[in-house]
Design a protein around this motif. Sequence first.
Motif: not given
Lengths: 222, 82
Positions: A58-59, A63, A95, A101-102, A104-105, A107, A109, A150
């Motif tokens: 999921l992220r 979980l 989470e 904040g969060a 993520h990927r 920049s 990749l 972010t």
Amino acid sequence: MMRCAVIVFPGSNCDSDLYKAANSVEGMEAEYLWYTSESLEGYDAVLLPGGFSYGDALRAGALASQAPVLKALRRAADSGVYILGICNGFQILTECGLLPGALHRNSGLRFICDTVNLEVVNTDICFTSGYSRGAKQIRLPIAHGEGNYTCDTDTLRKLEDNAQIVFRYSGNNPNGSLAGIAGISNSKGNVLGMMPHPERAMAEWMGSSDGRILFESLMMRT
Amino acid sequence: MLKGIVTVSLKQDVLDPQGQAVLHSLQSLGFNEAKNVRIGKSIEVWLEENDSNKAESRLGEMCESLLVNSVIEDYSFEIVEE
């Protein structure tokens, strides 16, 4: 003796590094605790290791942030227990909402495995007090694919105003992280999340011993 | 039996490096009309429920509590007969 729990989730893979790092600090005693535990009673600090809990399904961290031990972790955070989340541990803390904040990927990749320069921005919290004596430029390893921090502009302003940005990438920003953020704390300063791995920088033969200062600071609790 | 189809997308102001990489590949294949790419995901949830109003409200709760990270993601969903 400072008692620490290293929480093991299915898919954690830095748990034994963290366990050994904490146990190598004089006065600190760490033990493993399975993610199904419902109590964190008796621990002074809780350490969330890196890895890929639940295979990042999921992220990253999503979980694990619903695992049984998280209820106890929220209570522990409220009552002032020290909580350190490293890499996937940081992702779990964002989470579950203990940190804003969060992540993520990256920049670029790519998964990045490297040793980076960091600035210790806030040396006033229990995790970083030891850095106030030496250079605030340190070197720690990173190893992640999703470390691009972010948050919205209001949250960023609050983080800056409350001195919650604890570590920033110095010079090169490896993952595109907002404002070069590598680690943040909650407003009380007892919860710290960071992408770099202090537990992999405990002695000169590892390439850096700058991580040891973090564990020693926590032990001193000043 | 009903099925919920949740479409999750990155918020507009969150950079999408994956989308940018795909955009460059499309353009290098000659699809020069492609001007932007955003990549999201689709999640299907089969529900043992026949009342679509109830299904809708439960699916909303699922999105808020786990399926979507509202810091970086937006979502929409539809309920269909299975």
